[in-house]
Design a protein around this motif. Structure first.
Motif, PDB file in Angstrom:
ATOM      1  N   UNK A 105       0.529  -1.095   0.056  1.00 54.66           N
ATOM      2  CA  UNK A 105       0.012   0.227   0.088  1.00 54.66           C
ATOM      3  C   UNK A 105       0.891   0.980  -0.147  1.00 54.66           C
ATOM      4  N   UNK A 106       1.952   1.439   0.863  1.00 54.12           N
ATOM      5  CA  UNK A 106       2.877   2.299   0.892  1.00 54.12           C
ATOM      6  C   UNK A 106       3.660   2.686  -0.398  1.00 54.12           C
ATOM      7  N   UNK A 107       3.928   1.528  -0.887  1.00 53.12           N
ATOM      8  CA  UNK A 107       4.806   1.533  -2.270  1.00 53.12           C
ATOM      9  C   UNK A 107       3.997   1.978  -3.231  1.00 53.12           C
ATOM     10  N   UNK A 108       2.705   1.679  -3.139  1.00 52.58           N
ATOM     11  CA  UNK A 108       1.949   2.291  -4.203  1.00 52.58           C
ATOM     12  C   UNK A 108       1.712   3.679  -4.181  1.00 52.58           C
ATOM     13  N   UNK A 109       1.467   4.248  -3.066  1.00 51.78           N
ATOM     14  CA  UNK A 109       1.237   5.776  -2.734  1.00 51.78           C
ATOM     15  C   UNK A 109       2.700   6.271  -3.400  1.00 51.78           C
ATOM     16  N   UNK A 110       3.714   5.928  -2.604  1.00 47.60           N
ATOM     17  CA  UNK A 110       5.032   6.714  -2.991  1.00 47.60           C
ATOM     18  C   UNK A 110       5.408   6.398  -4.450  1.00 47.60           C
ATOM     19  N   UNK A 111       5.141   5.435  -5.082  1.00 46.40           N
ATOM     20  CA  UNK A 111       5.568   5.337  -6.424  1.00 46.40           C
ATOM     21  C   UNK A 111       4.495   5.847  -7.473  1.00 46.40           C
ATOM     22  N   UNK A 112       3.483   6.511  -6.815  1.00 38.51           N
ATOM     23  CA  UNK A 112       2.480   7.018  -7.852  1.00 38.51           C
ATOM     24  C   UNK A 112       2.715   8.482  -8.025  1.00 38.51           C
ATOM     25  N   UNK A 113       3.684   9.121  -7.448  1.00 35.45           N
ATOM     26  CA  UNK A 113       4.023  10.296  -7.318  1.00 35.45           C
ATOM     27  C   UNK A 113       4.467  10.972  -8.603  1.00 35.45           C
ATOM     28  N   UNK A 114       4.805  10.344  -9.666  1.00 36.74           N
ATOM     29  CA  UNK A 114       5.398  10.892 -10.815  1.00 36.74           C
ATOM     30  C   UNK A 114       4.664  12.075 -11.428  1.00 36.74           C
ATOM     31  N   UNK A 115       3.553  12.181 -11.574  1.00 42.00           N
ATOM     32  CA  UNK A 115       2.751  13.329 -11.921  1.00 42.00           C
ATOM     33  C   UNK A 115       3.208  14.619 -11.340  1.00 42.00           C
ATOM     34  N   UNK A 169      10.357   6.997  -3.852  1.00 39.68           N
ATOM     35  CA  UNK A 169      10.260   8.073  -4.625  1.00 39.68           C
ATOM     36  C   UNK A 169      11.113   8.536  -5.465  1.00 39.68           C
ATOM     37  N   UNK A 170      12.670   8.073  -5.287  1.00 41.30           N
ATOM     38  CA  UNK A 170      13.554   8.422  -6.578  1.00 41.30           C
ATOM     39  C   UNK A 170      13.145   7.593  -7.882  1.00 41.30           C
ATOM     40  N   UNK A 171      12.464   6.374  -7.703  1.00 43.36           N
ATOM     41  CA  UNK A 171      11.851   5.811  -8.843  1.00 43.36           C
ATOM     42  C   UNK A 171      10.753   6.633  -9.333  1.00 43.36           C
ATOM     43  N   UNK A 172       9.944   7.197  -8.675  1.00 44.58           N
ATOM     44  CA  UNK A 172       8.800   8.288  -9.284  1.00 44.58           C
ATOM     45  C   UNK A 172       9.630   9.242  -9.945  1.00 44.58           C
TER      46      UNK A 172
END
Length: 303
Positions: A105-115, A169-172
């Motif tokens: 769940x947390x991984x989804x939130x953090x990695x969905x910040x690319x926009x 976050x870096x991945x995003x």
């Protein structure tokens, strides 16, 4: 002929691009599950090396069957290599590594910040990707929707496994940069930069895998091997082809909306196939995400 037909049916074309955006979100939304299964018995670097190798060779075979050749200019291959670093080598490896210690769940939130990062990059760029209040609303609504769908309790783990979370976050950030850089391939068949960047990524990852993991000593499970195959075919080869097409047709900011769309799709997959129960606020979150996606993908009005 193709341009004329698209121009004569703008509504149909728009609906098709939306369908492709949803398909891209589905392919990448499912990748978190595939990665989770894969890293159980395959180290991250080898997992991602296998993912890019299989996907790159598959796309190369399809290009050969279509009679399309990869460019030979060294300058173009340097662009492929940079795109590979931003869109596969770094983010894929960071996500696979982080998912060993961060809840989904947390991984989804953090990695969905690319926009958000595309929006910030757009502050210094002109053209169709310049930030607007409508897109700012879309970014905020999408993030709020993610938290509502996944559940705010997922944020309780924020701060634990800090390095892994910073990796997500870096991945995003990498994905955001990749979407902006991907515009340099607008004149190419979408499958060409997809194959070129994946083959370039394989050239970087395969030697690292051989040195770090010594894959011949591993004993991966059948489930992990199937997960790698699914990652390569669905979440990489197919997804990258769609991705580069959408960069051309919708632009980086609108294409980044799939980062939000893949959250409800991933939750839906969990409900249907795994019997998971979504958070009580999921429906409100879905409404926020759809509002955000519409705001980010709606064409700007022309004077």
């Amino acid at each position: 002929m193709h341009t004329l037909s698209c121009a004569s049916k703008p509504r149909t074309n728009a609906a098709f691009e939306w369908a492709l955006l949803a398909l891209l979100a589905t392919c990448w939304g499912a990748s978190y599950t595939f990665i989770k299964i894969g890293v159980a018995t395959i180290p991250p670097v080898t997992l991602i090396a296998a993912r890019t190798l299989i996907a790159g060779l598959l796309l190369l075979a399809v290009l050969r069957m279509r009679g399309v050749k990869l460019p030979k200019e060294p300058a173009m291959w340097w662009r492929f290599a940079l795109q590979a670093c931003l869109n596969s080598v770094l983010p894929f490896t960071l996500i696979a590594w982080a998912e060993r210690s961060v809840d989904a769940g947390l991984a989804t939130i953090l990695n969905s910040t690319s926009p958000i990062f595309i929006f910030l990059l757009g502050l210094g760029l002109g053209g169709s990707e310049r930030p607007t209040l409508r897109r700012l609303f879309g970014v905020g609504a999408g993030l709020a929707g993610i938290c509502l769908i996944v559940g705010f309790e997922a944020l309780n783990g924020l701060g634990h496994s800090l390095l892994a979370q910073l990796g997500l976050v870096a991945a995003a950030v990498c994905y955001g940069c990749a979407a902006m850089f991907g515009r340099v391939f607008k004149g190419l068949d979408p499958m060409v930069p997809a194959a070129g960047s994946l083959l370039s990524g394989t050239a970087m990852l395969l030697p690292a895998s051989l040195v770090i993991d010594r894959p011949w000593t591993l004993a991966p499970s059948a489930a992990s091997m199937m997960a790698v195959l699914a990652l390569a075919v669905l979440s990489t080869a197919l997804a990258f082809t769609i991705y580069f097409r959408l960069i051309k047709t919708l632009g980086p900011m609108s294409t980044a909306a799939q980062a939000y769309l893949r959250v409800p799709i991933g939750v839906m997959i969990g409900v249907v196939f795994l019997g998971e129960a979504p958070a009580p606020t999921a429906w409100a979150g879905l409404a926020c995400i759809m509002a955000g996606v519409i705001a980010m993908t709606m064409p700007a009005r022309r004077a």
